[in-house]
Write an enzyme that holds these catalytic residues in place. Structure first.
Site, PDB file in Angstrom:
ATOM      1  N   GLY A 166      55.419  51.358  32.980  1.00 39.03           N
ATOM      2  CA  GLY A 166      56.574  51.613  33.840  1.00 39.03           C
ATOM      3  C   GLY A 166      56.437  51.084  35.266  1.00 39.03           C
ATOM      4  CG  ASP A 290      50.569  54.964  26.097  1.00 36.76           C
ATOM      5  OD1 ASP A 290      51.437  54.681  25.253  1.00 36.76           O
ATOM      6  OD2 ASP A 290      50.780  54.920  27.329  1.00 36.76           O
ATOM      7  CB  THR A 291      53.116  57.028  21.946  1.00 37.98           C
ATOM      8  OG1 THR A 291      53.183  55.859  21.140  1.00 37.98           O
ATOM      9  CG2 THR A 291      53.877  56.771  23.238  1.00 37.98           C
TER      10      THR A 291
HETATM   11  N1  ADP Z   1      66.735  48.748  27.991  1.00 38.45           N
HETATM   12  C1  ADP Z   1      66.333  50.020  28.093  1.00 38.45           C
HETATM   13  N2  ADP Z   1      67.240  51.024  27.957  1.00 38.45           N
HETATM   14  C2  ADP Z   1      66.877  52.333  28.092  1.00 38.45           C
HETATM   15  N3  ADP Z   1      65.620  52.723  28.334  1.00 38.45           N
HETATM   16  C3  ADP Z   1      64.666  51.783  28.488  1.00 38.45           C
HETATM   17  C4  ADP Z   1      64.970  50.386  28.355  1.00 38.45           C
HETATM   18  N4  ADP Z   1      63.843  49.690  28.554  1.00 38.45           N
HETATM   19  C5  ADP Z   1      62.879  50.592  28.783  1.00 38.45           C
HETATM   20  N5  ADP Z   1      63.349  51.858  28.739  1.00 38.45           N
HETATM   21  C6  ADP Z   1      62.554  53.100  28.937  1.00 38.45           C
HETATM   22  O1  ADP Z   1      61.419  52.814  29.744  1.00 38.45           O
HETATM   23  C7  ADP Z   1      60.204  52.967  29.015  1.00 38.45           C
HETATM   24  C8  ADP Z   1      59.194  51.899  29.434  1.00 38.45           C
HETATM   25  O2  ADP Z   1      59.720  50.599  29.201  1.00 38.45           O
HETATM   26  P1  ADP Z   1      58.894  49.474  28.452  1.00 38.45           P
HETATM   27  O3  ADP Z   1      59.757  48.281  28.299  1.00 38.45           O
HETATM   28  O4  ADP Z   1      58.317  50.045  27.224  1.00 38.45           O
HETATM   29  O5  ADP Z   1      57.779  49.138  29.539  1.00 38.45           O
HETATM   30  P2  ADP Z   1      56.188  49.352  29.572  1.00 38.45           P
HETATM   31  O6  ADP Z   1      55.631  48.025  29.186  1.00 38.45           O
HETATM   32  O7  ADP Z   1      55.924  49.668  30.995  1.00 38.45           O
HETATM   33  O8  ADP Z   1      55.843  50.419  28.594  1.00 38.45           O
HETATM   34  C9  ADP Z   1      60.631  52.891  27.556  1.00 38.45           C
HETATM   35  O9  ADP Z   1      59.707  53.544  26.721  1.00 38.45           O
HETATM   36  C10 ADP Z   1      61.998  53.586  27.601  1.00 38.45           C
HETATM   37  O10 ADP Z   1      61.861  54.993  27.677  1.00 38.45           O
END
Ligand code: ADP
Ligand code: MG
Length: 408
Positions: A166, A290-291
């Site tokens: 994030g 991680d999950t």
């Molecule tokens: N397009 C999106 N719409 C809604 N929620 C999102 C979207 N992209 C990311 N998220 C939220 O943000 C979290 C982290 O985004 P992610 O792309 O997985 O980045 P990271 O590589 O930091 O894990 C996701 O698990 C989800 O909860």
């Protein structure tokens, strides 16, 4: 096709050696699984005393984004296998060495290279493989974002193309948020260039990780893992997340499509959004997720054990699921280099099947994930409650170096 690795342990001579690039909590469990099979583990990270180093045969401290340093280390260690455990690695060196010298990279140098960059993995998934994703575009300036924003509309999410957990991510509600989000992404992203992905906000009902193992005996799936994220960082996960049959089939289709395209043996954490009966591909890790720490209590072979089996070219067979389970991340907050974990007796009496992992991180500055609480129960709801109760019961005390010296 990769051959299964023979394992040699030698007193004088070369023992089968794994070079672990990244020594956090996930790397620590991978190291333990490798050591269980008699493999020598050299754990690397940018700081000494990292979790995986504490259980490895030897360690190296280096900036793994530094091409020369990484090349030098690989030539010195002569590893039989290189296992990236984080994204921030000079993966072009791995690509070169895989090609030039047949270096064995897990799951493949291409997978490590593509997934460290949101632009590469999103382009592969959406454009090459035609998988359903959120609407998106890439941009290298705030101006370019203003010009393209209509492609995704509001609300939308901006992320640096290179970042994890994030970092640098923000949600935009109107045009007036663009500058601030752009600056945040530039400041917190990890790449050299300022570039972002802007994604339409997916109003999903649930998000899941589908752990997908690509191994010598084919593709295997773990039960779907549901999770709860706060500011792009995971707080709780549970398994199984119940899915309708057709939805689960679609999840498996998407996961196997992308995993096959990336290639190589290992476990992949495929992140999917579920909106009604629609499944949307989000991103994936070509390594334990991680999950997926919930599998430390929910399965006979955890995601770490599965990763190691697969990457060695060994068959997986059957993955036995033990029942509804949950994990809750234990987050610490503060600054110091002496961290005490108290009240563990109370914490572990929150249920019959509870467990803890304390990562042994040497210090903390700000917020840091320090451990994970695990529980198995009769239902997912009960397991989540218990895992949270275990987490909440653990008391963390952080002391600065000066405070702990005074006391000693
Ligand atoms: N397009 C999106 N719409 C809604 N929620 C999102 C979207 N992209 C990311 N998220 C939220 O943000 C979290 C982290 O985004 P992610 O792309 O997985 O980045 P990271 O590589 O930091 O894990 C996701 O698990 C989800 O909860
Ligand atoms: Mg993610």
């Amino acid at each position: 096709m990769l051959k299964a690795l023979d394992i040699t342990t030698a007193t004088n001579g070369h023992s089968t050696t794994a070079l672990l690039l990244g020594s956090g909590e996930l790397g620590k469990e991978v190291a333990i699984e490798l050591m269980r099979l008699g493999i020598k583990v050299i754990a690397c990270d940018r700081y000494a005393g990292a979790p995986a180093m504490q259980v490895a045969s030897a360690h190296a401290v280096l900036d793994m984004k530094d091409k020369n340093a990484l090349r030098e280390l690989i030539s010195k260690v002569q590893p039989d296998v290189v296992i990236p455990e984080i994204e921030a690695i000079a993966t072009d060196v791995l690509l070169e060495l895989e090609k030039e010298q047949g270096l064995r990279v897990v799951p493949s140098a291409k997978a490590a290279n593509i997934t460290m960059n949101r632009e590469a993995i999103r382009t592969l998934a959406a454009n090459t493989l035609n998988l359903p994703t959120s609407p998106f575009f890439f941009a290298s300036s705030a101006e370019e974002i203003h010009e393209n924003i209509d492609k995704v509309g509001f609300p939308c999410i901006m992320k640096p193309i290179m970042s994890s957990s994030g970092k640098g991510q923000s949600t935009l509600r109107s045009e007036s948020d663009i500058e601030e989000s752009w600056n945040k992404a530039c400041n917190e992203g990890r790449g050299h260039e300022n570039r972002v992905i802007v994604e339409g906000f997916v109003k999903f009902d649930r998000e899941i990780t589908l752990l997908t193992v690509q191994a010598a005996d084919g593709i295997h799936f773990c039960e779907p893992i549901g999770h709860h994220q706060v500011n792009g960082d995971y707080h709780e996960s549970w398994q199984p997340e119940p899915l309708e049959e057709d939805v689960l089939l679609e999840c498996k289709r998407i996961a196997s499509t992308v995993v096959k395209a990336l290639g190589g043996f290992g476990i992949f954490g495929v992140e999917l959004f579920i909106a009604g009966r629609n499944v949307i591909f989000s991103e994936l890790s070509p390594r334990p997720h991680d999950t997926g720490m919930v599998t430390l209590i929910s399965q006979d072979l955890s995601e770490f054990a599965l990763h190691v089996r697969a990457l060695l070219g060994l068959p997986i067979g059957r993955i036995a699921f033990r029942g509804p389970s949950a994990s809750a991340a234990i987050l610490g907050q503060g600054e110091g280099s002496s961290i005490s974990y108290r009240n563990l007796d109370k914490a572990l009496s929150m249920g019959n099947d509870c467990a803890l992992r304390i990562f042994g991180k040497p210090d903390i500055k700000g917020e840091r994930r320090l451990g994970v609480a695990l529980a198995r129960a009769n239902s997912v709801t009960e397991a989540v409650e218990q895992a949270k109760a275990v987490r909440d019961a653990v008391r963390i005390e952080i002391k600065s170096e000066i405070e702990s010296i005074k006391e000693a």
